[in-house]
Design an enzyme around this catalytic site. Structure first.
Site, PDB file in Angstrom:
ATOM      1  N   HIS A  77     -28.836 -78.004  72.153  1.00 23.67           N
ATOM      2  CA  HIS A  77     -28.935 -79.371  73.632  1.00 23.67           C
ATOM      3  C   HIS A  77     -27.266 -80.517  72.702  1.00 23.67           C
ATOM      4  O   HIS A  77     -27.135 -80.891  73.111  1.00 23.67           O
ATOM      5  CB  HIS A  77     -29.931 -80.917  73.013  1.00 23.67           C
ATOM      6  CG  HIS A  77     -30.837 -79.490  73.157  1.00 23.67           C
ATOM      7  ND1 HIS A  77     -32.102 -79.792  71.901  1.00 23.67           N
ATOM      8  CD2 HIS A  77     -31.517 -79.806  74.295  1.00 23.67           C
ATOM      9  CE1 HIS A  77     -33.119 -79.104  73.136  1.00 23.67           C
ATOM     10  NE2 HIS A  77     -32.427 -78.924  74.473  1.00 23.67           N
ATOM     11  N   HIS A  93     -30.368 -73.339  78.789  1.00 26.60           N
ATOM     12  CA  HIS A  93     -30.677 -72.775  78.250  1.00 26.60           C
ATOM     13  C   HIS A  93     -30.628 -71.056  78.654  1.00 26.60           C
ATOM     14  O   HIS A  93     -31.498 -70.174  77.880  1.00 26.60           O
ATOM     15  CB  HIS A  93     -31.397 -73.155  77.115  1.00 26.60           C
ATOM     16  CG  HIS A  93     -31.912 -74.526  76.573  1.00 26.60           C
ATOM     17  ND1 HIS A  93     -32.652 -75.122  77.411  1.00 26.60           N
ATOM     18  CD2 HIS A  93     -30.610 -75.117  76.113  1.00 26.60           C
ATOM     19  CE1 HIS A  93     -33.596 -76.801  76.536  1.00 26.60           C
ATOM     20  NE2 HIS A  93     -31.762 -76.127  76.225  1.00 26.60           N
ATOM     21  N   ASP A 113     -41.537 -81.771  73.765  1.00 23.64           N
ATOM     22  CA  ASP A 113     -42.455 -80.608  73.983  1.00 23.64           C
ATOM     23  C   ASP A 113     -44.042 -80.972  73.735  1.00 23.64           C
ATOM     24  O   ASP A 113     -44.901 -79.946  74.506  1.00 23.64           O
ATOM     25  CB  ASP A 113     -41.821 -79.673  74.166  1.00 23.64           C
ATOM     26  CG  ASP A 113     -40.261 -79.524  74.809  1.00 23.64           C
ATOM     27  OD1 ASP A 113     -40.200 -79.435  75.744  1.00 23.64           O
ATOM     28  OD2 ASP A 113     -39.191 -78.857  74.168  1.00 23.64           O
ATOM     29  N   SER A 160     -34.823 -77.113  81.068  1.00 25.15           N
ATOM     30  CA  SER A 160     -33.265 -76.210  81.322  1.00 25.15           C
ATOM     31  C   SER A 160     -32.414 -76.109  81.102  1.00 25.15           C
ATOM     32  O   SER A 160     -32.104 -77.070  80.247  1.00 25.15           O
ATOM     33  CB  SER A 160     -33.421 -76.678  83.364  1.00 25.15           C
ATOM     34  OG  SER A 160     -34.892 -76.153  83.328  1.00 25.15           O
TER      35      SER A 160
END
Lengths: 277, 277
Positions: free
Chosen positions: B219, B57, B110, B55
């Site tokens: 990030h 973004h 991911d 989360s």
């Protein structure tokens, strides 16, 4: 000043150039690009909706030109009214024979220039009407509603009046619907940091880290409360207490809720605030 | 920390609650709300598209669930991968019998969890395929394209693969189209200020007022150049020089241009940058 710009004096012109490049459904209706209308304007027989005001608030105002919304917009410099000539250029370009409704925020400079444009329009045989957005409960009490600033609530008016115009309502009907929508709309703003004008390069006011200001205006007009930053829940309660009382809402009534930022609030915080309100 | 939140630990859950409240076209597909899918999922016979990641973004990733885009998303904590169980919950909920394509950014956590979910899916009889977004030219040279970070370019992949799936293409075809779209996409980021994680309350790095960093990751991963803030024109030239060279574009070729911010860039500056690029 953390801004991605070129020369501050070219800021607005370059923003409009970018909008026109990105959105083929829009076109300029004046040589200076400060009147922008739907590419298919004018639509014969349709009431035209024109909005406008200073720049620096996107998507208000130019972002609300489109099907079922406004037909045209007059674009002023940052936090400055467009000129009467710019408003008139938008008016003429969207006039399809059914008159033009002006929908914009309750600010002195805008009123002055839209009223002048309305005189020009009348002289050209284009009937106009005006509905001012005045939704900010912090800017004047319920006994002085018409003195309120127009802020985010005008988006409901764009949408509702735009739908009425799109289905073919006449000027008097669209105007009455816009006025009724506006009268039933109340908003409140909270700021965590000041805005910085590209030309000035300085904040319009100061707000310490960890502070918030409630009731702040769209141009940084002073609010009604300043204090330590609170949680989203507490902020939502503060806002809703005042808005619910102002609209005299009763349990069980259905309302439309708009949660928006003023340009720099991450989407996450807006969704989070929706959940808590 | 200028953030409108409640308890940092509840941040993501409350954001998702807000999204679900605001968008009736979405529904939760897991009790923890971290798998979210189109309300009409599964669509029989349609390849399902699932994306996901950390989360922080928005609108990436959950904002790209919808018609002609992704069918589902797995939502991790801020800057953290969703779990394999969350990815699998989204997978199962969108599976309409034609298989599921995973489309997400090239990040280790991911990949680990989507691969695990893919094993769970295979065991349940749901075929899957994977296309990783790897568009950030600053993160690895052209000889190491597959090592690149996935950033804004994945939006093109969502849109193009989403259209292919919507018209009924099979899993192999949608996968090939997604891969081809991704291979022809290159992006570059510029940061003017650091991000602040709700749980940490501190910037992830420091950047002085008046400085910019080119090639920065989503990030806050370090970029390739840091220096004084330049004009929009100069920044656009810097970005385009690198992107055009990377894609080996020739004069006259048509391209799609995406100009986006990372959450706090005003729309005006994005449109202005579009005009200058």
């Amino acid at each position: 000043m953390r801004k991605i710009i070129n020369v501050p004096g070219d800021f607005v012109d370059e923003v409009v150039e970018g909008m026109l490049a990105a959105h083929p459904e829009l076109r300029a209706a004046s040589a200076d690009l400060r009147a922008v209308v739907r590419a298919d304007a004018p639509r014969p027989g349709k009431v035209g909706l024109v909005t406008g005001g200073g720049s620096g608030h996107l998507p208000v105002f130019a972002g609300y030109v489109g099907r079922g919304l406004c037909d045209g917009v007059a674009i002023g410099n940052v936090f400055s009214s467009p000129s009467a000539a710019q408003v008139y250029a938008a008016t003429e370009a969207v006039s399809g024979g059914a008159g033009v409704l002006y929908l914009y925020g309750n600010y002195g400079g805008d009123i002055y220039n839209f009223d002048l444009a309305s005189d020009l329009a009348r002289a050209a045989g284009i009937p106009t009407a005006t509905v001012l957005a005045a939704d900010d409960v912090a800017s004047a009490g319920p006994e002085r509603r018409s003195a309120r600033r127009g802020v985010a609530g005008m988006v409901f008016t764009f949408k509702i009046a735009g739908a009425a115009a799109e289905r073919g309502d006449d000027l008097a009907t669209v105007t009455a619907i816009a006025r009724r929508a506006g009268a039933r709309t109340a908003t409140l703003g909270v700021g965590l940091s000041p805005t910085i004008l590209p030309a000035a390069g300085q904040p319009t006011f100061t707000l310490d880290e960890g502070e918030m200001e409630v009731g702040i205006g769209i141009h940084g007009e002073p609010g009604v409360h300043r204090g330590p930053l609170e949680t989203a829940d507490t902020i939502a309660d503060r806002m809703l207490d005042q808005i619910v009382a102002d609209l005299d809402l009763a349990a069980g009534q259905r309302v439309g809720v708009l949660v928006n930022g003023l340009g720099a609030t991450p989407l996450e915080e807006l969704y989070l605030s929706s959940a808590t309100s």
